[in-house]
Design a protein around this motif. Sequence first.
Motif, PDB file in Angstrom:
ATOM      1  N   PRO A   1      -0.434  -2.477  11.343  1.00  0.00           N
ATOM      2  CA  PRO A   1       0.841  -2.043  10.765  1.00  0.00           C
ATOM      3  C   PRO A   1       1.291  -0.459  11.264  1.00  0.00           C
ATOM      4  O   PRO A   1       0.474   0.176  11.536  1.00  0.00           O
ATOM      5  CB  PRO A   1       0.477  -1.911   9.444  1.00  0.00           C
ATOM      6  N   THR A   2       2.626  -0.230  11.116  1.00  0.00           N
ATOM      7  CA  THR A   2       2.994   1.202  11.315  1.00  0.00           C
ATOM      8  C   THR A   2       2.849   2.038  10.040  1.00  0.00           C
ATOM      9  O   THR A   2       2.524   1.441   9.128  1.00  0.00           O
ATOM     10  CB  THR A   2       4.357   1.231  11.430  1.00  0.00           C
ATOM     11  N   PRO A   3       2.858   3.281  10.230  1.00  0.00           N
ATOM     12  CA  PRO A   3       2.626   4.395   8.904  1.00  0.00           C
ATOM     13  C   PRO A   3       3.540   3.768   7.978  1.00  0.00           C
ATOM     14  O   PRO A   3       3.392   3.978   6.586  1.00  0.00           O
ATOM     15  CB  PRO A   3       2.898   5.818   9.601  1.00  0.00           C
ATOM     16  N   THR A   4       4.795   3.522   8.370  1.00  0.00           N
ATOM     17  CA  THR A   4       5.831   3.368   7.447  1.00  0.00           C
ATOM     18  C   THR A   4       5.368   2.124   6.393  1.00  0.00           C
ATOM     19  O   THR A   4       5.455   1.849   5.258  1.00  0.00           O
ATOM     20  CB  THR A   4       7.191   2.958   7.919  1.00  0.00           C
ATOM     21  N   ALA A   5       4.888   1.067   7.162  1.00  0.00           N
ATOM     22  CA  ALA A   5       4.399  -0.173   6.381  1.00  0.00           C
ATOM     23  C   ALA A   5       3.314  -0.067   5.631  1.00  0.00           C
ATOM     24  O   ALA A   5       3.265  -0.534   4.552  1.00  0.00           O
ATOM     25  CB  ALA A   5       4.203  -1.433   7.578  1.00  0.00           C
ATOM     26  N   LEU A   6       2.601   0.738   5.952  1.00  0.00           N
ATOM     27  CA  LEU A   6       1.200   1.408   5.136  1.00  0.00           C
ATOM     28  C   LEU A   6       1.648   2.007   3.865  1.00  0.00           C
ATOM     29  O   LEU A   6       1.479   1.896   2.819  1.00  0.00           O
ATOM     30  CB  LEU A   6       0.275   2.209   5.983  1.00  0.00           C
ATOM     31  N   PHE A   7       2.587   2.872   4.100  1.00  0.00           N
ATOM     32  CA  PHE A   7       3.389   3.565   3.090  1.00  0.00           C
ATOM     33  C   PHE A   7       3.827   2.938   2.021  1.00  0.00           C
ATOM     34  O   PHE A   7       3.524   2.689   0.668  1.00  0.00           O
ATOM     35  CB  PHE A   7       4.278   4.636   3.465  1.00  0.00           C
ATOM     36  N   ALA A   8       4.422   1.756   2.503  1.00  0.00           N
ATOM     37  CA  ALA A   8       5.195   0.883   1.657  1.00  0.00           C
ATOM     38  C   ALA A   8       4.154  -0.125   0.655  1.00  0.00           C
ATOM     39  O   ALA A   8       4.262  -0.384  -0.534  1.00  0.00           O
ATOM     40  CB  ALA A   8       6.296  -0.021   2.195  1.00  0.00           C
ATOM     41  N   ALA A   9       3.144  -0.469   1.511  1.00  0.00           N
ATOM     42  CA  ALA A   9       2.145  -1.345   0.821  1.00  0.00           C
ATOM     43  C   ALA A   9       1.505  -0.331  -0.316  1.00  0.00           C
ATOM     44  O   ALA A   9       0.986  -0.952  -1.319  1.00  0.00           O
ATOM     45  CB  ALA A   9       1.132  -1.790   1.782  1.00  0.00           C
ATOM     46  N   PHE A  10       0.800   0.653   0.201  1.00  0.00           N
ATOM     47  CA  PHE A  10       0.173   1.556  -0.890  1.00  0.00           C
ATOM     48  C   PHE A  10       1.156   2.099  -2.086  1.00  0.00           C
ATOM     49  O   PHE A  10       0.560   2.015  -3.047  1.00  0.00           O
ATOM     50  CB  PHE A  10      -0.664   2.770  -0.191  1.00  0.00           C
ATOM     51  N   PHE A  11       2.263   2.300  -1.755  1.00  0.00           N
ATOM     52  CA  PHE A  11       3.125   2.649  -2.608  1.00  0.00           C
ATOM     53  C   PHE A  11       3.417   1.698  -3.794  1.00  0.00           C
ATOM     54  O   PHE A  11       3.324   1.872  -5.131  1.00  0.00           O
ATOM     55  CB  PHE A  11       4.527   3.060  -2.211  1.00  0.00           C
ATOM     56  N   ARG A  12       3.250   0.447  -3.047  1.00  0.00           N
ATOM     57  CA  ARG A  12       3.514  -0.721  -4.112  1.00  0.00           C
ATOM     58  C   ARG A  12       2.373  -0.883  -5.057  1.00  0.00           C
ATOM     59  O   ARG A  12       2.374  -1.130  -6.414  1.00  0.00           O
ATOM     60  CB  ARG A  12       3.700  -2.060  -3.267  1.00  0.00           C
ATOM     61  N   ILE A  13       1.124  -0.532  -4.502  1.00  0.00           N
ATOM     62  CA  ILE A  13      -0.117  -0.743  -5.167  1.00  0.00           C
ATOM     63  C   ILE A  13      -0.141   0.435  -6.282  1.00  0.00           C
ATOM     64  O   ILE A  13      -0.559   0.428  -7.402  1.00  0.00           O
ATOM     65  CB  ILE A  13      -1.459  -0.617  -4.360  1.00  0.00           C
ATOM     66  N   GLY A  14       0.335   1.374  -5.721  1.00  0.00           N
ATOM     67  CA  GLY A  14       0.210   2.916  -6.652  1.00  0.00           C
ATOM     68  C   GLY A  14       1.240   2.661  -7.875  1.00  0.00           C
ATOM     69  O   GLY A  14       1.046   3.269  -9.013  1.00  0.00           O
ATOM     70  N   ILE A  15       2.372   1.779  -7.876  1.00  0.00           N
ATOM     71  CA  ILE A  15       3.119   1.728  -8.953  1.00  0.00           C
ATOM     72  C   ILE A  15       2.964   0.536  -9.751  1.00  0.00           C
ATOM     73  O   ILE A  15       3.194   0.422 -11.026  1.00  0.00           O
ATOM     74  CB  ILE A  15       4.441   1.785  -8.245  1.00  0.00           C
ATOM     75  N   THR A  16       2.114  -0.430  -9.380  1.00  0.00           N
ATOM     76  CA  THR A  16       1.704  -1.781  -9.817  1.00  0.00           C
ATOM     77  C   THR A  16       0.488  -1.637 -10.704  1.00  0.00           C
ATOM     78  O   THR A  16       0.221  -2.322 -11.397  1.00  0.00           O
ATOM     79  CB  THR A  16       1.874  -3.086  -9.231  1.00  0.00           C
ATOM     80  N   SER A  17      -0.469  -0.775 -10.220  1.00  0.00           N
ATOM     81  CA  SER A  17      -1.839  -0.769 -10.471  1.00  0.00           C
ATOM     82  C   SER A  17      -2.014  -0.229 -12.146  1.00  0.00           C
ATOM     83  O   SER A  17      -2.819   0.683 -12.144  1.00  0.00           O
ATOM     84  CB  SER A  17      -2.723  -0.189  -9.534  1.00  0.00           C
ATOM     85  N   PHE A  18      -1.343  -0.721 -13.174  1.00  0.00           N
ATOM     86  CA  PHE A  18      -1.776  -0.221 -14.479  1.00  0.00           C
ATOM     87  C   PHE A  18      -3.071  -0.454 -14.989  1.00  0.00           C
ATOM     88  O   PHE A  18      -3.523  -1.825 -14.818  1.00  0.00           O
ATOM     89  CB  PHE A  18      -0.536  -0.772 -15.422  1.00  0.00           C
ATOM     90  N   GLY A  19      -3.726   0.226 -15.552  1.00  0.00           N
ATOM     91  CA  GLY A  19      -5.011   0.085 -16.242  1.00  0.00           C
ATOM     92  C   GLY A  19      -6.090   0.016 -15.467  1.00  0.00           C
ATOM     93  O   GLY A  19      -7.157  -0.483 -15.663  1.00  0.00           O
ATOM     94  N   GLY A  20      -6.029   0.671 -14.178  1.00  0.00           N
ATOM     95  CA  GLY A  20      -7.189   1.140 -13.477  1.00  0.00           C
ATOM     96  C   GLY A  20      -7.560  -0.183 -12.511  1.00  0.00           C
ATOM     97  O   GLY A  20      -6.977  -0.969 -12.492  1.00  0.00           O
ATOM     98  N   GLY A  21      -8.877  -0.133 -12.002  1.00  0.00           N
ATOM     99  CA  GLY A  21      -9.420  -1.214 -11.080  1.00  0.00           C
ATOM    100  C   GLY A  21      -8.435  -1.241  -9.918  1.00  0.00           C
ATOM    101  O   GLY A  21      -8.317  -2.402  -9.214  1.00  0.00           O
ATOM    102  N   LEU A  22      -8.506  -0.080  -9.398  1.00  0.00           N
ATOM    103  CA  LEU A  22      -7.762   0.034  -8.141  1.00  0.00           C
ATOM    104  C   LEU A  22      -8.218  -0.666  -6.786  1.00  0.00           C
ATOM    105  O   LEU A  22      -7.643  -1.154  -6.063  1.00  0.00           O
ATOM    106  CB  LEU A  22      -7.271   1.609  -7.851  1.00  0.00           C
ATOM    107  N   VAL A  23      -9.604  -0.617  -6.979  1.00  0.00           N
ATOM    108  CA  VAL A  23     -10.247  -1.257  -5.736  1.00  0.00           C
ATOM    109  C   VAL A  23      -9.838  -2.672  -5.618  1.00  0.00           C
ATOM    110  O   VAL A  23      -9.796  -3.054  -4.527  1.00  0.00           O
ATOM    111  CB  VAL A  23     -11.750  -0.888  -5.856  1.00  0.00           C
TER     112      VAL A  23
END
Lengths: 181, 181
Positions: free
Chosen positions: A4-26
């Motif tokens: 993936p490109t850095p942009t695609a990585l940013f988008a993917a991690f941003f999505r995790i960053g905004i949906t991962s309510f309640g911990g358990g990020l791993v």
Amino acid sequence: MNNPTPTALFAAFFRIGITSFGGGLVAYLRDELVTHKNWLSSDEFLAALEIGQTLPGLNSVNVAIIAGRKLAGPAGAIAAAVGLVIPGAVILCVLGVLYARFRNHPDVVAALAGIAAAAVGLLLQVTLKIGAKQFVEPRALFFILLTFVLVGLCHVSLPVVLFLVAPMAILLHRPPKETAT
Amino acid sequence: MKELVSLLNAFCLLSLLAVGGGSAVLPQMEHETVSIHGWVSAADFATIYSLGQMAPGPNMTMVGLIGFKAAGITGMLVVLLAFYLPSSVLTYAASHLWDACKNSPWRDAVQKGMAPITIGLMLAGVYAVGKTASYNPAHSLEFNGITCGIGLAVAAILFARRINPALLILAGGVAGWFFLR
């Protein structure tokens, strides 16, 4: 494997960053990187997690750095970590402003007391769960209690405790001579 | 400016000391920010920590709010960078080296040795937040009974079944609003 490109990585991690309510990020990270996007094999993810857990810093952010680097170099590492952290930081900004404005309102004070009390319960449960095996092993229990008393009760500075206690604990688990390299 | 430098120093050090995740530096962070520098009160610290558990993303992004309280938006940015950057740089560099010592038996010794210390630090973190959020001598016995009860209930529910912790934190807020007004 498609890189993936850095942009695609940013988008993917941003999505995790905004949906991962309640911990358990791993678990969120594993779902996205291994199952969903197929960017890492399950073994590669486990290796990244192992490094991330051993080194200082948050496991989730460390995994983002390692995975980002592996997939898209330095820019990838930065894109992944920043994408993961930014949504939560913005939401916390909003919560912080609300807190500053309403902190003296009796309803808010009461609700926040309940929220803080619940957060302690959450941390307690996570600690007991992660440490379940350690608590029943006498040697490990000794180090748990030693660390707790030094840092929690006596306020011995954390670097001091790490430099004194960690070498003892590591030496106790040192590899047997014949397999040492 | 002096405040920003103090924030930078404190959180860079905490970043590098966060072995086994962010919760490990919670007791040291509480001591530094509340007792030593007075950036936040003990009650603020407990509230900010619990707000951090409700926001998505890495659960220590709440450190930004401590920076905000101490030195406004610049303080927040300084603290977020100071807390995430050093450990990330270290992880970035170390993920190169890690594979080189893949077969060293000492790797295992380090992981096994550090595990109980991390648990001890997390336990000290429970104590650091709990001494204001769960049992606060300034409050009535009834108040403290309810806050302890909420914490224990959250821990017990999480042991009994898998449920999103953010929901339980919110439920704690509702319970607090209902019982603690």
